[in-house]
Write a protein that holds these residues in place. Structure first.
Motif, PDB file in Angstrom:
ATOM      1  N   TYR A  23       0.754  -1.241  -0.015  1.00 36.71           N
ATOM      2  CA  TYR A  23      -0.092  -0.030   0.061  1.00 36.71           C
ATOM      3  C   TYR A  23       0.894   1.370   0.080  1.00 36.71           C
ATOM      4  O   TYR A  23       0.707   2.213  -0.777  1.00 36.71           O
ATOM      5  CB  TYR A  23      -0.938  -0.028   1.007  1.00 36.71           C
ATOM      6  CG  TYR A  23      -1.634   1.261   1.427  1.00 36.71           C
ATOM      7  CD1 TYR A  23      -2.581   1.788   0.593  1.00 36.71           C
ATOM      8  CD2 TYR A  23      -1.189   2.327   2.497  1.00 36.71           C
ATOM      9  CE1 TYR A  23      -3.293   3.103   1.158  1.00 36.71           C
ATOM     10  CE2 TYR A  23      -1.700   3.357   2.549  1.00 36.71           C
ATOM     11  CZ  TYR A  23      -2.885   3.840   1.636  1.00 36.71           C
ATOM     12  OH  TYR A  23      -3.549   4.850   1.997  1.00 36.71           O
ATOM     13  N   PHE A  24       1.727   1.334   0.922  1.00 36.81           N
ATOM     14  CA  PHE A  24       2.730   2.490   1.230  1.00 36.81           C
ATOM     15  C   PHE A  24       3.473   2.654  -0.346  1.00 36.81           C
ATOM     16  O   PHE A  24       3.630   3.991  -0.832  1.00 36.81           O
ATOM     17  CB  PHE A  24       3.606   2.490   2.068  1.00 36.81           C
ATOM     18  CG  PHE A  24       3.040   2.645   3.499  1.00 36.81           C
ATOM     19  CD1 PHE A  24       2.413   3.756   3.794  1.00 36.81           C
ATOM     20  CD2 PHE A  24       3.082   1.773   4.518  1.00 36.81           C
ATOM     21  CE1 PHE A  24       1.714   4.255   4.848  1.00 36.81           C
ATOM     22  CE2 PHE A  24       2.446   1.903   5.785  1.00 36.81           C
ATOM     23  CZ  PHE A  24       1.855   3.352   5.943  1.00 36.81           C
ATOM     24  N   LEU A  25       3.929   1.728  -0.798  1.00 35.28           N
ATOM     25  CA  LEU A  25       4.780   1.825  -1.935  1.00 35.28           C
ATOM     26  C   LEU A  25       4.047   2.351  -3.343  1.00 35.28           C
ATOM     27  O   LEU A  25       4.689   3.231  -3.813  1.00 35.28           O
ATOM     28  CB  LEU A  25       5.533   0.540  -2.556  1.00 35.28           C
ATOM     29  CG  LEU A  25       6.672  -0.063  -1.260  1.00 35.28           C
ATOM     30  CD1 LEU A  25       7.210  -1.337  -1.651  1.00 35.28           C
ATOM     31  CD2 LEU A  25       7.608   0.914  -0.909  1.00 35.28           C
ATOM     32  N   SER A  26       2.792   1.790  -3.523  1.00 30.82           N
ATOM     33  CA  SER A  26       2.202   2.248  -4.341  1.00 30.82           C
ATOM     34  C   SER A  26       1.375   3.816  -4.245  1.00 30.82           C
ATOM     35  O   SER A  26       1.396   4.736  -5.046  1.00 30.82           O
ATOM     36  CB  SER A  26       0.960   1.374  -4.898  1.00 30.82           C
ATOM     37  OG  SER A  26      -0.057   1.511  -4.024  1.00 30.82           O
ATOM     38  N   ALA A  27       1.334   3.910  -2.817  1.00 32.52           N
ATOM     39  CA  ALA A  27       0.691   5.281  -2.459  1.00 32.52           C
ATOM     40  C   ALA A  27       1.915   6.366  -2.740  1.00 32.52           C
ATOM     41  O   ALA A  27       1.585   7.510  -3.465  1.00 32.52           O
ATOM     42  CB  ALA A  27       0.343   5.472  -1.110  1.00 32.52           C
ATOM     43  N   PHE A  28       2.990   6.103  -2.462  1.00 36.64           N
ATOM     44  CA  PHE A  28       4.032   6.962  -2.586  1.00 36.64           C
ATOM     45  C   PHE A  28       4.605   7.110  -4.319  1.00 36.64           C
ATOM     46  O   PHE A  28       5.008   8.095  -4.496  1.00 36.64           O
ATOM     47  CB  PHE A  28       5.482   6.565  -1.937  1.00 36.64           C
ATOM     48  CG  PHE A  28       5.365   6.475  -0.500  1.00 36.64           C
ATOM     49  CD1 PHE A  28       4.342   7.174   0.213  1.00 36.64           C
ATOM     50  CD2 PHE A  28       5.978   5.621   0.396  1.00 36.64           C
ATOM     51  CE1 PHE A  28       4.068   7.140   1.523  1.00 36.64           C
ATOM     52  CE2 PHE A  28       5.579   5.372   1.605  1.00 36.64           C
ATOM     53  CZ  PHE A  28       4.839   6.446   2.417  1.00 36.64           C
ATOM     54  N   ALA A  29       4.271   6.184  -4.918  1.00 40.69           N
ATOM     55  CA  ALA A  29       4.547   6.269  -6.414  1.00 40.69           C
ATOM     56  C   ALA A  29       3.396   6.668  -6.979  1.00 40.69           C
ATOM     57  O   ALA A  29       3.482   7.049  -8.242  1.00 40.69           O
ATOM     58  CB  ALA A  29       4.837   4.757  -6.976  1.00 40.69           C
ATOM     59  N   LYS A  30       2.465   7.182  -6.152  1.00 35.85           N
ATOM     60  CA  LYS A  30       1.215   7.864  -6.751  1.00 35.85           C
ATOM     61  C   LYS A  30       0.323   7.052  -7.587  1.00 35.85           C
ATOM     62  O   LYS A  30      -0.487   7.502  -8.474  1.00 35.85           O
ATOM     63  CB  LYS A  30       1.498   9.138  -7.417  1.00 35.85           C
ATOM     64  CG  LYS A  30       2.239  10.265  -6.360  1.00 35.85           C
ATOM     65  CD  LYS A  30       1.635  11.274  -6.183  1.00 35.85           C
ATOM     66  CE  LYS A  30       2.402  12.474  -5.373  1.00 35.85           C
ATOM     67  NZ  LYS A  30       2.475  12.112  -4.116  1.00 35.85           N
ATOM     68  N   GLU A  31       0.652   5.915  -7.492  1.00 36.13           N
ATOM     69  CA  GLU A  31      -0.362   4.790  -8.536  1.00 36.13           C
ATOM     70  C   GLU A  31      -1.480   4.669  -7.778  1.00 36.13           C
ATOM     71  O   GLU A  31      -1.876   4.764  -6.656  1.00 36.13           O
ATOM     72  CB  GLU A  31       0.369   3.388  -8.476  1.00 36.13           C
ATOM     73  CG  GLU A  31       1.750   3.262  -9.090  1.00 36.13           C
ATOM     74  CD  GLU A  31       2.356   1.956  -8.824  1.00 36.13           C
ATOM     75  OE1 GLU A  31       3.442   1.807  -9.025  1.00 36.13           O
ATOM     76  OE2 GLU A  31       1.718   1.131  -8.361  1.00 36.13           O
ATOM     77  N   GLU A  32      -2.620   4.306  -8.637  1.00 37.59           N
ATOM     78  CA  GLU A  32      -3.879   4.024  -8.397  1.00 37.59           C
ATOM     79  C   GLU A  32      -4.141   2.599  -8.174  1.00 37.59           C
ATOM     80  O   GLU A  32      -4.433   1.923  -9.385  1.00 37.59           O
ATOM     81  CB  GLU A  32      -5.074   4.735  -9.273  1.00 37.59           C
ATOM     82  CG  GLU A  32      -5.231   6.038  -8.887  1.00 37.59           C
ATOM     83  CD  GLU A  32      -6.380   6.293  -7.667  1.00 37.59           C
ATOM     84  OE1 GLU A  32      -6.826   5.304  -7.322  1.00 37.59           O
ATOM     85  OE2 GLU A  32      -6.077   7.058  -7.074  1.00 37.59           O
ATOM     86  N   SER A  33      -3.578   2.025  -7.213  1.00 40.01           N
ATOM     87  CA  SER A  33      -3.761   0.425  -6.896  1.00 40.01           C
ATOM     88  C   SER A  33      -5.172   0.131  -6.651  1.00 40.01           C
ATOM     89  O   SER A  33      -5.802   0.892  -6.263  1.00 40.01           O
ATOM     90  CB  SER A  33      -2.495  -0.037  -6.023  1.00 40.01           C
ATOM     91  OG  SER A  33      -3.173   0.368  -5.033  1.00 40.01           O
ATOM     92  N   GLU A  34      -5.274  -1.007  -6.803  1.00 38.83           N
ATOM     93  CA  GLU A  34      -6.801  -1.611  -6.410  1.00 38.83           C
ATOM     94  C   GLU A  34      -6.797  -1.569  -4.769  1.00 38.83           C
ATOM     95  O   GLU A  34      -7.631  -1.405  -4.451  1.00 38.83           O
ATOM     96  CB  GLU A  34      -6.817  -3.212  -6.752  1.00 38.83           C
ATOM     97  CG  GLU A  34      -6.192  -4.266  -6.268  1.00 38.83           C
ATOM     98  CD  GLU A  34      -4.467  -4.081  -6.295  1.00 38.83           C
ATOM     99  OE1 GLU A  34      -3.878  -5.158  -5.410  1.00 38.83           O
ATOM    100  OE2 GLU A  34      -3.902  -3.090  -6.699  1.00 38.83           O
ATOM    101  N   LEU A  35      -5.567  -1.414  -4.196  1.00 37.49           N
ATOM    102  CA  LEU A  35      -5.576  -1.375  -2.480  1.00 37.49           C
ATOM    103  C   LEU A  35      -6.169  -0.037  -2.217  1.00 37.49           C
ATOM    104  O   LEU A  35      -6.930   0.065  -1.342  1.00 37.49           O
ATOM    105  CB  LEU A  35      -4.154  -1.285  -2.023  1.00 37.49           C
ATOM    106  CG  LEU A  35      -3.567  -2.686  -1.882  1.00 37.49           C
ATOM    107  CD1 LEU A  35      -2.265  -2.698  -1.258  1.00 37.49           C
ATOM    108  CD2 LEU A  35      -4.331  -3.782  -0.993  1.00 37.49           C
TER     109      LEU A  35
END
Lengths: 339, 339
Positions: free
Chosen positions: A309-321
DNA sequence: AGTATATGGGTAAAGGATTACTCATGAGAA
DNA sequence: TTCTCATGAGTAATCCTTTACCCATATACT
């Protein structure tokens, strides 16, 4: 001992370039030639230079550091969570700062303020504490294992917990499957906050109902603390007054350990006369003379989801999480010798 | 959710004073009137302002934060040390940053670099790792429990450890006092670094010698890891091949736990036939069906000295601690039921 | 009255790194 | 030849606080 403090300015000077160039080399931002890089790196090495992270953080308005609020690091389960999260995040360049609250809400508040003051970029909370609007921090947040009751999924956050109801259910079901018809429960009665044990209790009742076993309050013992003493006392209560059940579900391994010891001391045969299932899969459970059957949390998955979750949030990705805000994970029965 | 980031400049503006004055109020540095203070505080409150610690640290060239290098926070002993130190330092305005190395020297090195990069003001190392000159950090340092072999007491540092030789001695002496004449030892053979167990072994031999009991290598079992399995295996080895001792000193509680379980499984009566003394006073030791007699570390004193050292070092006091560089503390026998 | 000192508060310079701009040079295209 | 663009690198502003220094004003003391 290292020399007096060296700044990027010194390095720039000694290698005959500007601070901008040194900064680029440090951050590998292109815009410099191979020779320049070599020279700068050599000087940095020579002077044992380490960039000042405070200055960097100040400039970038952020620091690659995540705070984790944890009630008690000494608790094996929390300790393992913390260590695993720490090592995973460290590999990705983030530091984990542990904030041990000792269940004290004032300490938690002070730590939260510190997390804000240090411009950390993420937060993990293992805490039931409900926060006031102005205490919230606007950074990606994971509520882990313990979720505040009236949590609002606004802002950037998710919650990750295990399915306690299902845990109580499969524990009890296992006992029934082994032939128990007279199943007791030792229940940690956490008055204040944690609903976890109540959920396990609900799962217990569901399994009973499903097997058409009549629920009997006489078989329910509530204790105020989940420790060995109370487990032992509960066992004694069954032995001396309430009559032996043929199966016993303890909502925590420590209770199970205490109960097991007490039964053995009184010559009760486990699992022949009483089968026991614990909860939490603490290491002590498998070290007992008769290793205890228990329910294990999806520890690894919890860690994994948290970090992802953090890694995708920091990468500003819109993950399914980011979408699925509330995550409830299945638990697992660890079959050993008490059931 | 808090408003956009508020800086001291904003607070100054809104309360109609200069940033210097706001800063003085924050730091309670005098030079402002009571009315000014009230106004500024009210505005800070209203805007939920928290000073940026990065900026402060950058300016002051220091941050009230102490790093602790610890091999494994999950280990109960280290976990307790960390929690106690954390809470003590937190009360005095210092943060403790936990650096869990998982016994990996590369990770320790990276953490040390980070500690330097973050301008922390103190360091605790629980590590045998010997550092090269340029890896040292010039801040007050406490070597705790695990001390590098060729430590040099240069710069600002002290070491705090417990007296393992004495521990081995009193453990063995207790067994002898209880009448044992045939005392075995299960010894954690830590090849790489830790001399602790070897010192306990030396203490064991000294106690034997003092009681005129002939030392017998047959009674010494070395194991590669200090865990229950190995404790059990050692007990089995005594039972099946080497012959039962009447006393057994295990240099770690986990070994003692494993041995106890194994003895009981084979119908050996503890303490009637074999008396056992463990080491470390882990919580498991007293939870066993027969609570294990053990040696406990002077945990609280270790914590206390560590914290006092830092506080006096930061206050630039010349305390007696600064002089006595190497501190070795006595351990204590915890009498329970296995000996 | 004239001078010394205390009080309350402002100005601006660090502190170390990042980064938006700017600029010179050289290569390639028209 | 002239224009465009890529490359390598420098200048200076900025992030937010602290703090040395400065300056009024008021009070106290010869």
């Amino acid at each position: 001992m290292p020399d007096k403090k060296i700044s990027i300015r010194d390095i720039a000077e000694k290698s005959g370039v500007s601070v901008a160039t040194v900064s680029r080399v440090i951050n590998q931002n292109g815009r410099y030639s191979a020779e320049t890089e070599a020279r700068v790196r050599q000087i940095m090495e020579e002077y044992n230079y380490v960039p000042n992270l405070l200055a960097r953080g100040l400039r970038q308005q952020q620091v690659p550091e995540i705070g984790i609020i944890v009630p008690d690091i000494t608790n094996e389960f929390f300790g393992r969570l913390v260590v695993q999260i720490e090592s995973e995040l460290f590999e990705h360049g983030y530091t984990l700062t542990i904030c041990n609250t000792n269940e004290d809400r004032m300490i938690e508040r002070r730590y939260l303020e510190m997390i804000r003051a240090k411009q950390m970029c993420g937060l993990i909370r293992i805490s039931h504490e409900h926060l006031r609007e102005e205490e919230l921090i606007d950074i990606p947040t994971v509520y882990l294992d313990r979720i505040p009751e009236n949590i609002k999924y606004t802002g950037q956050c998710i919650s990750v917990e295990s399915d306690h109801e299902q845990g109580g259910y499969i524990a009890t079901k296992e006992l029934i499957k082994q032939g128990c018809r007279n199943v007791g429960i030792v229940l940690h009665d956490a008055e204040i906050s944690t609903k976890a044990h109540e959920m396990r209790y609900i799962g217990y009742k569901r399994a009973l109902e499903e097997a058409n076993i009549e629920f009997d309050v006489k078989k329910v013992i509530r204790v105020k603390r989940a420790d060995c003493q109370n487990g032992g006392r509960a066992a004694l209560e069954f032995i001396e007054r309430r009559g032996l059940p043929d199966g016993l579900f303890c909502t925590s391994d420590l209770l199970a350990v205490g109960a097991l010891d007490e039964f053995l001391k009184h010559g009760v045969n486990v699992p022949r006369q009483v089968r026991i299932v614990g909860y939490d899969n603490i290491s002590l459970a498998k070290m007992m003379m008769i290793p205890i059957t228990t329910i294990s949390h999806p520890e690894h998955t919890m860690v994994d989801i948290t970090c992802r979750y953090f890694l995708s949030a920091f990468a500003k990705e819109e993950s399914e999480l980011q979408k699925k805000k509330r995550i409830v994970l299945p638990v697992e029965l660890i079959k050993r010798e008490t059931a």
